[in-house]
Design a protein around this motif. Structure first.
Motif, PDB file in Angstrom:
ATOM      1  N   MET A 132      35.166  37.213  52.363  1.00  0.00           N
ATOM      2  CA  MET A 132      35.566  36.403  51.149  1.00  0.00           C
ATOM      3  C   MET A 132      36.852  36.217  50.945  1.00  0.00           C
ATOM      4  N   GLY A 133      37.649  37.103  51.425  1.00  0.00           N
ATOM      5  CA  GLY A 133      39.299  36.988  51.232  1.00  0.00           C
ATOM      6  C   GLY A 133      39.864  36.029  52.426  1.00  0.00           C
ATOM      7  N   LEU A 134      39.169  36.261  53.441  1.00  0.00           N
ATOM      8  CA  LEU A 134      39.730  35.583  54.654  1.00  0.00           C
ATOM      9  C   LEU A 134      39.330  33.915  54.690  1.00  0.00           C
ATOM     10  N   VAL A 135      37.940  33.936  54.582  1.00  0.00           N
ATOM     11  CA  VAL A 135      37.420  32.500  54.509  1.00  0.00           C
ATOM     12  C   VAL A 135      37.276  31.721  53.106  1.00  0.00           C
ATOM     13  N   SER A 136      36.635  32.407  52.053  1.00  0.00           N
ATOM     14  CA  SER A 136      36.938  31.646  50.896  1.00  0.00           C
ATOM     15  C   SER A 136      38.160  31.629  50.406  1.00  0.00           C
ATOM     16  N   GLY A 137      39.026  32.782  50.656  1.00  0.00           N
ATOM     17  CA  GLY A 137      40.462  32.786  50.048  1.00  0.00           C
ATOM     18  C   GLY A 137      41.427  31.671  50.988  1.00  0.00           C
ATOM     19  N   VAL A 138      41.897  32.484  52.106  1.00  0.00           N
ATOM     20  CA  VAL A 138      42.955  32.155  52.974  1.00  0.00           C
ATOM     21  C   VAL A 138      42.434  30.692  53.557  1.00  0.00           C
ATOM     22  N   LEU A 139      41.401  30.417  54.632  1.00  0.00           N
ATOM     23  CA  LEU A 139      41.072  29.519  55.389  1.00  0.00           C
ATOM     24  C   LEU A 139      40.816  28.424  54.150  1.00  0.00           C
ATOM     25  N   HIS A 140      40.092  28.652  53.294  1.00  0.00           N
ATOM     26  CA  HIS A 140      39.642  27.412  52.347  1.00  0.00           C
ATOM     27  C   HIS A 140      40.970  26.940  51.819  1.00  0.00           C
ATOM     28  N   ALA A 141      42.057  27.635  51.175  1.00  0.00           N
ATOM     29  CA  ALA A 141      43.237  27.183  50.743  1.00  0.00           C
ATOM     30  C   ALA A 141      44.057  26.382  51.716  1.00  0.00           C
ATOM     31  N   LEU A 142      43.993  26.873  52.935  1.00  0.00           N
ATOM     32  CA  LEU A 142      44.856  26.158  53.979  1.00  0.00           C
ATOM     33  C   LEU A 142      44.096  24.640  54.254  1.00  0.00           C
ATOM     34  N   ALA A 143      42.596  24.764  54.266  1.00  0.00           N
ATOM     35  CA  ALA A 143      42.151  23.543  54.680  1.00  0.00           C
ATOM     36  C   ALA A 143      42.189  22.398  53.494  1.00  0.00           C
ATOM     37  N   VAL A 144      42.002  22.895  52.241  1.00  0.00           N
ATOM     38  CA  VAL A 144      42.193  21.820  51.468  1.00  0.00           C
ATOM     39  C   VAL A 144      43.523  21.733  50.565  1.00  0.00           C
ATOM     40  N   GLY A 145      44.531  22.519  51.175  1.00  0.00           N
ATOM     41  CA  GLY A 145      45.787  22.370  50.558  1.00  0.00           C
ATOM     42  C   GLY A 145      46.260  22.853  49.185  1.00  0.00           C
ATOM     43  N   ALA A 146      45.352  23.924  48.764  1.00  0.00           N
ATOM     44  CA  ALA A 146      45.752  24.647  47.395  1.00  0.00           C
ATOM     45  C   ALA A 146      46.812  25.777  47.867  1.00  0.00           C
ATOM     46  N   THR A 147      47.555  26.171  46.958  1.00  0.00           N
ATOM     47  CA  THR A 147      48.468  27.276  47.002  1.00  0.00           C
ATOM     48  C   THR A 147      47.876  28.737  46.800  1.00  0.00           C
ATOM     49  N   LEU A 148      48.052  29.357  47.572  1.00  0.00           N
ATOM     50  CA  LEU A 148      47.585  30.959  47.503  1.00  0.00           C
ATOM     51  C   LEU A 148      48.402  31.936  47.118  1.00  0.00           C
ATOM     52  N   ILE A 149      48.139  32.726  46.255  1.00  0.00           N
ATOM     53  CA  ILE A 149      48.928  33.512  45.596  1.00  0.00           C
ATOM     54  C   ILE A 149      48.304  35.020  45.804  1.00  0.00           C
ATOM     55  N   VAL A 150      48.942  35.769  46.686  1.00  0.00           N
ATOM     56  CA  VAL A 150      48.693  37.205  47.015  1.00  0.00           C
ATOM     57  C   VAL A 150      49.443  38.106  46.309  1.00  0.00           C
ATOM     58  N   PRO A 151      49.168  38.868  45.325  1.00  0.00           N
ATOM     59  CA  PRO A 151      49.672  39.928  44.867  1.00  0.00           C
ATOM     60  C   PRO A 151      50.301  40.951  45.663  1.00  0.00           C
ATOM     61  N   PRO A 152      51.569  41.476  45.619  1.00  0.00           N
ATOM     62  CA  PRO A 152      52.010  42.606  46.398  1.00  0.00           C
ATOM     63  C   PRO A 152      51.524  43.916  45.913  1.00  0.00           C
ATOM     64  N   SER A 153      50.983  43.961  44.689  1.00  0.00           N
ATOM     65  CA  SER A 153      50.325  44.975  44.170  1.00  0.00           C
ATOM     66  C   SER A 153      49.078  44.746  43.409  1.00  0.00           C
ATOM     67  N   LEU A 154      48.143  45.576  43.154  1.00  0.00           N
ATOM     68  CA  LEU A 154      46.930  45.173  42.658  1.00  0.00           C
ATOM     69  C   LEU A 154      46.833  46.019  41.244  1.00  0.00           C
ATOM     70  N   ARG A 155      47.991  46.450  40.629  1.00  0.00           N
ATOM     71  CA  ARG A 155      47.915  47.064  39.391  1.00  0.00           C
ATOM     72  C   ARG A 155      47.819  45.951  38.488  1.00  0.00           C
ATOM     73  N   PRO A 156      46.565  46.088  37.502  1.00  0.00           N
ATOM     74  CA  PRO A 156      46.056  45.202  36.721  1.00  0.00           C
ATOM     75  C   PRO A 156      47.111  44.307  35.944  1.00  0.00           C
ATOM     76  N   ALA A 157      47.962  45.001  35.410  1.00  0.00           N
ATOM     77  CA  ALA A 157      49.098  44.336  34.279  1.00  0.00           C
ATOM     78  C   ALA A 157      49.986  43.603  35.072  1.00  0.00           C
ATOM     79  N   GLU A 158      50.448  44.097  36.439  1.00  0.00           N
ATOM     80  CA  GLU A 158      51.437  43.275  37.230  1.00  0.00           C
ATOM     81  C   GLU A 158      50.714  41.963  37.635  1.00  0.00           C
ATOM     82  N   VAL A 159      49.402  42.241  38.055  1.00  0.00           N
ATOM     83  CA  VAL A 159      48.391  41.005  38.562  1.00  0.00           C
ATOM     84  C   VAL A 159      48.479  39.977  37.356  1.00  0.00           C
ATOM     85  N   VAL A 160      48.248  40.466  36.219  1.00  0.00           N
ATOM     86  CA  VAL A 160      48.130  39.105  35.021  1.00  0.00           C
ATOM     87  C   VAL A 160      49.735  38.752  34.836  1.00  0.00           C
ATOM     88  N   ARG A 161      50.764  39.389  34.926  1.00  0.00           N
ATOM     89  CA  ARG A 161      51.832  38.971  34.928  1.00  0.00           C
ATOM     90  C   ARG A 161      52.391  37.735  35.912  1.00  0.00           C
TER      91      ARG A 161
END
Length: 408
Positions: A132-161
């Motif tokens: 899901m992360g590789l195909v649904s996320g990375v490759l789909h974003a590259l294929a359609v021209g979407a911008t992908l945001i990958v958080p450096p930390s998965l701490r919920p408060a930081e993700v929301v910010r």
């Protein structure tokens, strides 16, 4: 390699040279990894500096080395992506996908109504090491021209910010991510967010309701398997749990005795036939589903084998049982999963191993996601009238907890 932009660059560079790439989760222990390497016998090994230890988040860059292996063998013709199914008690299933399989999955994503498109910003919480992360996320974003945001930390408060700062229009994750996000303090202001997509396992009803109340958005499901990728989904917000949505355009399914089968042109398995999983052009998913005869919507009922989904990752409970049975003080073992993995252990003697001993034993031989969170240790496990071990979790609790206390 740990998740990083370097990881993705290496993957794309290898594909651009026509290489076959075998993805290996860096969290595997040597006991888990070495048999896989012996099975596929790659010609090269790409290893990032500091690849051992826990992941601290998504890295920007990572130094790596390339090692040539003397006993490697050439790739199977046409196969570009190789992944391993969850661990098992016997020969692991090695899944091979040609380029046209991955490209066909990307086409199915593009045809899914409501999917993020060009100019949208997608926050990706799923691991890029998995489908899901590789195909649904990375490759789909590259294929359609979407911008992908990958958080450096998965701490919920930081993700929301970060979602607010980047004006994310969509977020992809697993039920665990959404449960954590729903528990963040303060009501988040995310006016651009229109879509929350979940895959990997069924969303618990409580998580669905809590996230909906907190963010004002329903969680939309997508469903697939490593062998073929995306199978079903509904991004309209109209498929609450346990619904998975209807089969996507370009996929053919059938439901026999509440088990889901998917049409494929060829077996996805390398090195072995696995006739019990692929036969006459149909892949047996071992997922139990109900399909609405009027709408075609699939709803998840559970599994038909020993697989469980833990944090979005498939875990074969039989593998955990095998590791426990290899302990000299264990004669019987039954491993179950509901909210977390539990182990019921029979010792055949009063000199039973402690939970700490069993924890250390499993940690040396299993990756963290497979380790039981609770142990019930007793002299003898209950059996049914046929002499077989009882495997029903509720029955096990009823019979064993009366004579022993859980060791967490």
């Amino acid at each position: 390699m740990k998740p990083s932009f370097t990881y993705l660059q290496v993957l794309l560079a290898l594909w651009s040279r026509g290489a076959q790439v075998v993805l290996v989760d860096f969290r595997l222990t040597p006991t888990e990894y070495e048999p896989l390497a012996d099975l596929v016998r790659p010609q090269y090994l790409v290893v990032a500096t500091g690849a051992d230890g826990p992941v601290a988040g998504f890295r920007q860059e990572s130094e790596f080395s390339v090692q040539r292996l003397p006993d490697g063998r050439p790739a199977v013709d046409g196969i570009r992506l190789v992944q391993f199914s969850s661990g098992s008690t016997g020969r692991p299933k090695v899944i091979g996908r040609p380029a046209d399989s991955v490209l066909a999955e990307l086409d199915r994503h593009s045809a899914l109504p409501g999917i993020p498109g060009r100019g949208e910003r997608v926050m990706l919480l799923n691991s890029v090491m998995h489908n899901m992360g590789l195909v649904s996320g990375v490759l789909h974003a590259l294929a359609v021209g979407a911008t992908l945001i990958v958080p450096p930390s998965l701490r919920p408060a930081e993700v929301v910010r970060l979602m607010a700062r980047a004006e994310a229009t969509a977020v992809y994750g697993t039920p665990v991510h959404y449960e954590l996000l729903a528990r963040t303090g303060g009501r988040p202001e995310l006016p651009s967010l229109r879509l929350a997509v979940s895959g990997g396992e069924r969303v618990p009803q409580e998580t669905y309701e809590r996230f909906h109340a907190r963010f004002g958005l329903p969680i939309s499901p997508v469903y697939g398997v490593t062998e073929i990728g995306l199978i079903a989904g509904d991004l309209s917000g109209g498929s609450p749990p346990p619904q998975l949505g209807p089969p996507v355009r370009g996929i053919e399914v059938k439901v026999l005795d509440e088990e889901l089968f998917v049409r494929m042109e060829r077996s996805p398995y390398l090195f072995s036939e696995h006739a019990d999983r692929f036969s006459d052009g149909w892949l047996r998913t071992y997922d139990r589903v109900h399909q609405d005869p009027a709408t075609g919507v699939l709803s998840m009922l559970g599994r038909a084998d020993s697989l469980a989904v833990v944090g979005g990752l498939k875990v074969d409970l039989a593998e955990v049982e095998t590791v426990l049975l290899s302990h000299p003080g264990v004669t019987e073992a039954v491993v179950t999963h509901e909210q977390f993995i539990e182990a019921f252990v029979g010792t055949g003697t009063d000199r039973a191993p402690t939970s700490d001993e069993l924890t250390d034993w499993c940690r040396e031989r299993l990756s963290p996601v497979k380790n039981p969170k609770r142990y019930f240790v007793t002299r003898q496990l209950p059996r049914n009238s046929m002499g077989k071990l009882v495997r029903d979790r509720a029955l096990m609790h009823g019979r064993i907890t009366a004579e022993t206390s859980p060791q967490a």
